[in-house]
Design a protein around this motif. Structure first.
Motif, short mmCIF file in Angstrom:
data_model
loop_
_atom_site.label_atom_id
_atom_site.label_comp_id
_atom_site.label_asym_id
_atom_site.label_seq_id
_atom_site.Cartn_x
_atom_site.Cartn_y
_atom_site.Cartn_z
N PHE A 91 -1.74 -10.18 2.47
CA PHE A 91 -0.73 -10.41 3.49
C PHE A 91 -1.33 -10.32 4.88
CE2 PHE A 91 1.79 -9.31 -0.14
CZ PHE A 91 2.86 -10.19 -0.06
N SER A 92 -2.45 -9.63 5.00
CA SER A 92 -3.17 -9.48 6.26
C SER A 92 -4.58 -9.04 5.91
CB SER A 92 -2.48 -8.43 7.15
OG SER A 92 -2.67 -7.13 6.61
N GLU A 93 -5.35 -8.72 6.92
CA GLU A 93 -6.70 -8.23 6.67
C GLU A 93 -6.71 -6.86 6.02
OE1 GLU A 93 -9.18 -8.41 10.15
OE2 GLU A 93 -8.62 -10.49 10.55
N THR A 94 -5.59 -6.15 6.08
CA THR A 94 -5.55 -4.78 5.56
C THR A 94 -4.59 -4.56 4.40
OG1 THR A 94 -3.93 -4.17 7.24
CG2 THR A 94 -6.25 -3.78 7.77
N ILE A 95 -3.72 -5.51 4.11
CA ILE A 95 -2.70 -5.33 3.06
C ILE A 95 -2.91 -6.34 1.94
CG2 ILE A 95 -0.25 -5.29 2.51
CD1 ILE A 95 0.24 -4.64 5.50
N HIS A 96 -3.16 -5.81 0.74
CA HIS A 96 -3.45 -6.66 -0.42
C HIS A 96 -2.61 -6.21 -1.61
CE1 HIS A 96 -6.98 -6.28 2.16
NE2 HIS A 96 -7.19 -7.54 1.89
N PHE A 97 -2.19 -7.17 -2.42
CA PHE A 97 -1.52 -6.88 -3.69
C PHE A 97 -2.47 -7.31 -4.80
CE2 PHE A 97 3.34 -7.05 -2.74
CZ PHE A 97 3.20 -6.11 -1.75
N MET A 98 -2.67 -6.41 -5.77
CA MET A 98 -3.40 -6.74 -6.98
C MET A 98 -2.35 -6.96 -8.06
SD MET A 98 -6.55 -6.59 -5.96
CE MET A 98 -7.42 -6.74 -7.50
N LEU A 99 -2.21 -8.19 -8.52
CA LEU A 99 -1.22 -8.56 -9.52
C LEU A 99 -1.94 -8.57 -10.87
CD1 LEU A 99 0.21 -11.53 -7.45
CD2 LEU A 99 1.09 -9.18 -7.53
N MET A 100 -1.53 -7.67 -11.77
CA MET A 100 -2.26 -7.49 -13.03
C MET A 100 -1.34 -7.64 -14.23
SD MET A 100 -4.41 -4.07 -12.29
CE MET A 100 -4.64 -3.58 -10.61
N THR A 101 -1.90 -8.20 -15.31
CA THR A 101 -1.16 -8.18 -16.56
C THR A 101 -0.91 -6.72 -16.93
OG1 THR A 101 -3.17 -8.10 -17.91
CG2 THR A 101 -2.28 -10.31 -17.41
N HIS A 102 0.07 -6.49 -17.75
CA HIS A 102 0.35 -5.11 -18.18
C HIS A 102 -0.87 -4.51 -18.89
CE1 HIS A 102 4.90 -4.79 -17.65
NE2 HIS A 102 4.50 -5.86 -16.98
N LYS A 103 -1.56 -5.33 -19.67
CA LYS A 103 -2.74 -4.84 -20.38
C LYS A 103 -3.81 -4.38 -19.39
CE LYS A 103 -6.18 -6.00 -23.79
NZ LYS A 103 -7.02 -7.00 -24.36
#
Length: 146
Positions: free
Chosen positions: A42-54
């Motif tokens: 979302f910016s240089e400092t805010i990240h989302f790691m989207l992971m499978t449940h496994k």
């Protein structure tokens, strides 16, 4: 160097979740994407790691909650204006999200907030605040405007 924030979210479909967050303005970083994980910024400092449940389970021994049924976290992202709050919310709805799972906040000239639920039930709050106006609206020690 500024501290970075990585929010790890378990998702049912990494590609679908990535497309959702790209639709609301995040940028996919292909350097950190695999079949079971995708990073969006979302910016240089805010990240989302989207992971499978496994994949998410590799990082915790706790039960992964169904965010449609239970709340594990409320994530708030700042916006630059009331209009940007509404614009991001509109993009989330257009991408399949649900509007306002939490009560909208409207405190006049100093704070405005809305929220959305993503495709996996995670709640993202969007907030705009004029910090100076907010501080002048509160008397010392109060949590509600004077």
């Amino acid at each position: 160097m500024a501290k970075l924030i990585f929010v790890n979210l378990p998702v049912s479909d990494v590609a679908r979740a990535t497309a959702f967050y790209e639709a609301i303005g995040a940028t996919r970083d292909p350097r950190f994407c695999t079949d079971d994980c995708s990073m969006v910024a979302f910016s240089e400092t805010i990240h989302f790691m989207l992971m499978t449940h496994k994949r998410y389970a590799d990082f915790t021994s706790k039960t992964i909650v169904d965010a449609h049924k239970a709340s594990e976290v409320l994530i708030a992202l700042s916006e630059d204006s009331r209009a940007e709050v509404d614009a991001t919310l509109a993009r989330a709805i257009a991408a399949g999200g649900a509007a306002d799972p939490t009560p909208p906040q409207d405190m006049g000239d100093f704070m405005y907030g809305r929220s959305f639920e993503d495709l996996d039930g995670h709640i993202i709050e969007l907030a705009w605040m004029d910090v100076d106006a907010a501080m002048s609206a509160f008397a010392p020690g109060e949590t509600e405007p004077a």
